[in-house]
Write a protein that holds these residues in place. Structure first.
Motif, PDB file in Angstrom:
ATOM      1  N   MET A  17       0.848  -1.193   0.000  1.00 26.33           N
ATOM      2  CA  MET A  17       0.000   0.000   0.000  1.00 26.33           C
ATOM      3  C   MET A  17       0.877   1.234   0.000  1.00 26.33           C
ATOM      4  SD  MET A  17      -2.788   1.198   2.832  1.00 26.33           S
ATOM      5  CE  MET A  17      -1.531   1.832   3.938  1.00 26.33           C
ATOM      6  N   ASN A  46       1.549   4.710   1.306  1.00 30.05           N
ATOM      7  CA  ASN A  46       1.105   5.441   2.482  1.00 30.05           C
ATOM      8  C   ASN A  46       0.687   6.852   2.115  1.00 30.05           C
ATOM      9  OD1 ASN A  46       0.880   4.341   5.072  1.00 30.05           O
ATOM     10  ND2 ASN A  46       3.065   3.886   5.100  1.00 30.05           N
ATOM     11  N   PRO A  84      -8.453  -1.826   7.303  1.00 31.87           N
ATOM     12  CA  PRO A  84      -8.416  -1.627   5.852  1.00 31.87           C
ATOM     13  C   PRO A  84      -9.824  -1.519   5.282  1.00 31.87           C
ATOM     14  CG  PRO A  84      -6.888  -3.342   6.515  1.00 31.87           C
ATOM     15  CD  PRO A  84      -7.723  -3.039   7.730  1.00 31.87           C
ATOM     16  N   ASN A  89      -7.879   2.742   7.932  1.00 26.82           N
ATOM     17  CA  ASN A  89      -6.514   2.653   7.398  1.00 26.82           C
ATOM     18  C   ASN A  89      -6.469   2.979   5.910  1.00 26.82           C
ATOM     19  OD1 ASN A  89      -3.740   1.957   8.212  1.00 26.82           O
ATOM     20  ND2 ASN A  89      -3.890   0.384   6.635  1.00 26.82           N
ATOM     21  N   SER A 141      -5.838   0.197   1.273  1.00 24.09           N
ATOM     22  CA  SER A 141      -4.997  -0.650   2.116  1.00 24.09           C
ATOM     23  C   SER A 141      -5.068  -2.115   1.708  1.00 24.09           C
ATOM     24  CB  SER A 141      -5.435  -0.520   3.581  1.00 24.09           C
ATOM     25  OG  SER A 141      -4.745  -1.437   4.406  1.00 24.09           O
ATOM     26  N   ASN A 191      -1.120   2.893   7.545  1.00 29.88           N
ATOM     27  CA  ASN A 191      -1.179   4.190   6.872  1.00 29.88           C
ATOM     28  C   ASN A 191      -0.775   5.291   7.846  1.00 29.88           C
ATOM     29  OD1 ASN A 191      -1.877   6.524   5.436  1.00 29.88           O
ATOM     30  ND2 ASN A 191      -3.620   5.515   4.457  1.00 29.88           N
TER      31      ASN A 191
END
Length: 395
Positions: free
Chosen positions: A1, A3, A175, A360, A364, A375
């Protein structure tokens, strides 16, 4: 992922927390790069203890093994509350390529505990600086959440006797939930769960002469399908439950029918009664299916997590604190139940508490996967919410 470092939902975050967002990010990425599995969090707990001490907290180490508790008091007397974060990583080989990927082969922070630890440290730093509360805050940094019994270990080591709390609070990143949004519900929120192993012993033979065997592989294959009927035909459909076979171990050669096979997996439910029923049905099916193939079955069913039950008052207080931070429209006070489990549940069996989900990001990766990453955009929000619950309880 990737960020996201945008300031989504940051309007309600105190300036004193926003200004050290970069510091929180650096701490979180350092934890991510140096993951440690349950009861081996020596580096992590040492850093946590040192930072708490630098903030001016009273620090207690080795609670339940590698657990740490920081104590911050302000004013005389008053109530005490607990804020809990988990510290352990998972035995997963990381597949991310960013600079803060794990340097410990086969181990990674695939559940975001690096972020949870950092958010609680951020709250401790802010509260130590502001002292805008009256009472005592216990910052509980728990080891071994991932099925190894860290919460129980801390409790057995006198956690709530030595650090009494009127209420205890925890959060977990989620997520698919956007950054800046929260989810919570009163009552049962996360499932209780157990792990199981089923050993089937038959009679091996040459693979070319199956009629001479009592083939445990065939028995196990039939049992995997039969176990699915526990949820579909034995558990009341109004009671959510899961039985998943996740492991199958047998044999060493292509031309040998093995003597034995082991199945393993997990079961989840929202009450002790459902988990007891799953165990009873599992034992019945294993015995009958094995007998039908001239084999024997032995079942080991271990309850690892209790259901996570959010207390009514603490749920309202936590949701109110989240709404004060991001707005009522970004707090789901009746979020879906989750069939995942949390050993924070053992703390709420001893002390009234509540557990909240922290967004998140919709991009995610899922939890417990080799490409997951916490995150960093959520770090100030989590720190501010931990601090906000202190304001609600001890303001």
């Amino acid at each position: 992922m990737s960020n996201d470092t945008a300031t989504t939902g940051m309007a309600g975050v105190p300036e004193e927390i926003r200004v050290f967002h970069d510091q929180l990010t650096a701490w979180r990425r350092d934890f991510h790069a140096h993951p440690e599995i349950g009861f081996e969090e020596k580096r992590t707990s040492a850093l946590v203890a040192d930072r708490l001490a630098s903030f001016g907290c009273e620090v207690h180490r080795q609670i339940g093994g590698t657990g740490v508790v920081g104590v911050l008091r302000n004013g005389g007397g008053g109530e005490s509350i607990g804020l809990r974060a988990d510290m352990d990583a998972l035995p997963i080989a990381e597949e991310n390529a960013f600079d803060h990927r794990s340097v410990n082969p086969g181990t990674m922070h695939a559940c975001g505990h690096d972020g949870h630890t950092t958010m609680l440290l951020g709250a401790a730093r802010y509260l130590a600086e502001k002292r805008n509360f009256h009472g005592t805050v216990h910052f509980i940094f728990q080891p071994a959440e991932e099925g190894l019994g860290g919460a129980r270990a801390m409790i057995d080591d006198g956690l709530f006797d030595r650090f009494p709390c009127r209420s205890v609070y925890a959060m977990h990143n989620w997520p698919s939930l956007p950054v800046g949004r929260f989810g919570i519900r009163p009552g049962a929120m996360l499932a209780g769960g157990g792990f199981f192993d089923i050993d089937i012993r038959g009679r091996g033979s040459h693979g070319a002469f199956p009629h001479l065997s009592a083939d445990p592989v065939i028995a196990a294959s039939e049992l995997v399908l039969a176990l699915q009927t526990i949820v579909s035909r034995r558990i009341n459909p109004t009671q959510p439950a899961v039985v998943s076979v996740t492991r199958m171990q047998a044999g060493d050669a292509y031309n040998v029918i093995p003597e034995s096979i082991r199945l393993g997996g997990t079961a989840r439910g929202f009450s002790d009664a459902v988990l007891e029923q799953i165990e009873t049905e599992m034992r019945r099916l294993a015995a009958s299916v094995a007998t039908g193939h001239q084999a024997e079955a032995t079942v080991s069913f271990r309850r690892i997590f209790a259901p996570t039950i959010n207390a009514e008052r603490e749920t309202t207080v936590f949701a109110d604190a989240a709404a004060a931070l991001v707005g009522e429209n970004k707090v789901d006070r009746a979020c879906d139940i989750i069939l995942g489990s949390e050993d924070f549940s053992f703390m709420t069996e001893v002390c009234p508490g509540a557990f909240i989900l922290l967004g998140n990001g919709e991009a995610s990766a899922p939890l417990h996967t080799p490409t997951f990453d916490f995150n960093d955009a959520a770090l100030p929000l989590g720190a501010a919410l931990f601090a906000g619950i202190v304001g609600k309880e001890l303001g």
